[in-house]
Design a protein around this motif. Structure first.
Motif, PDB file in Angstrom:
ATOM      1  N   UNK A  91     -33.141  13.327 -20.546  1.00  0.00           N
ATOM      2  CA  UNK A  91     -32.161  12.711 -19.650  1.00  0.00           C
ATOM      3  C   UNK A  91     -32.660  11.460 -18.951  1.00  0.00           C
ATOM      4  N   UNK A  92     -33.695  10.797 -19.532  1.00  0.00           N
ATOM      5  CA  UNK A  92     -34.265   9.611 -18.868  1.00  0.00           C
ATOM      6  C   UNK A  92     -33.571   8.342 -19.345  1.00  0.00           C
ATOM      7  N   UNK A  93     -32.489   7.982 -18.636  1.00  0.00           N
ATOM      8  CA  UNK A  93     -31.683   6.822 -19.032  1.00  0.00           C
ATOM      9  C   UNK A  93     -31.899   5.652 -18.085  1.00  0.00           C
ATOM     10  N   UNK A  94     -32.479   5.950 -16.911  1.00  0.00           N
ATOM     11  CA  UNK A  94     -32.573   4.913 -15.887  1.00  0.00           C
ATOM     12  C   UNK A  94     -33.756   3.985 -16.160  1.00  0.00           C
ATOM     13  N   UNK A  95     -33.517   2.680 -16.070  1.00  0.00           N
ATOM     14  CA  UNK A  95     -34.559   1.701 -16.383  1.00  0.00           C
ATOM     15  C   UNK A  95     -35.635   1.661 -15.297  1.00  0.00           C
ATOM     16  N   UNK A  96     -36.878   1.472 -15.730  1.00  0.00           N
ATOM     17  CA  UNK A  96     -37.999   1.419 -14.779  1.00  0.00           C
ATOM     18  C   UNK A  96     -38.218  -0.005 -14.260  1.00  0.00           C
TER      19      UNK A  96
END
Length: 214
Positions: A91-96
């Motif tokens: 579920x890691x969709x958020x940009x770093x």
């Protein structure tokens, strides 16, 4: 002391609206306070980047061989010091901070969906709250699917569950950096106590097994 316990505590660099990351501030306060003579405390600041976490964490575990690694992160939603019980793989969709996110949107292609800490966070939470240090502690099972969760999952996997994650609120909402440092100190000390208790229970069981008479 040859048998000093090695503990690593990490905080994160600034990101998004967090121009000052209270997690790293709290970890630096903890470094000043220390964890007592018997503990060798090592702190480090983690970049808010998936790839940096992927390379940094294995080296931390390998190089230091810590008894425990505690990661601290900030949550704009938190109003208490929050102990996370588990890390999630997907579920890691958020940009770093480098505008990157994993193509697979997961930590480890074939890893389990969720890895739990060997520490019972409910027990630690109760003990710290009972000690009335002026900081409230709560427990959560969702570390938020961003770098906090990503780091926690990776660390739990590498350390066979001997890792913990603590979310702290932004500074002044409601706690000062000193209060957060004190809260972290109490939490990590309880974690070490619990690990020790579990270890001696195992030894007791082992001894019972060895000493029984036929």
């Amino acid at each position: 002391m040859a048998n000093k316990k090695k503990v690593i505590v990490t905080g994160f660099e600034p990101f998004g609206e967090h121009a000052v990351n209270s997690s790293w501030v709290a970890v630096q306060e903890l470094e000043q306070l220390g964890l007592g003579e018997a503990v060798d405390l090592h702190v480090c600041e983690v970049p808010v980047e998936y790839q940096a976490v992927q390379s940094l964490l294995p080296s931390l575990w390998k190089e230091h061989q810590p008894q425990l690694v505690v990661h601290v992160g900030v949550s704009g939603l938190a109003t208490t010091v929050t102990l996370e019980q588990c890390g999630h793989n997907k579920g890691y969709k958020r940009l770093d901070n480098c505008s990157f996110c994993p193509v697979s949107q997961c930590c480890m292609e074939d890893g389990p969906d969720c890895v739990k800490s060997v520490l019972d966070m409910d027990v630690i939470c109760k003990r710290v709250n009972d000690s009335n240090i002026g900081v409230t502690v709560s427990v959560s099972k969702d570390a938020g699917r961003y770098l906090c969760d990503y780091t926690y999952y990776t660390s739990l996997f590498l350390g066979q569950g001997r890792s913990a994650f603590v979310h702290v609120p932004p500074l002044g909402k409601p706690y000062s950096s000193q209060s957060l440092g004190r809260g972290l100190q109490a939490v990590v000390q309880e974690m070490l106590t619990l690990l020790e208790e579990e270890h001696s229970e195992k030894d007791d069981k082992h001894n019972e097994h060895c000493n029984h008479k036929h």
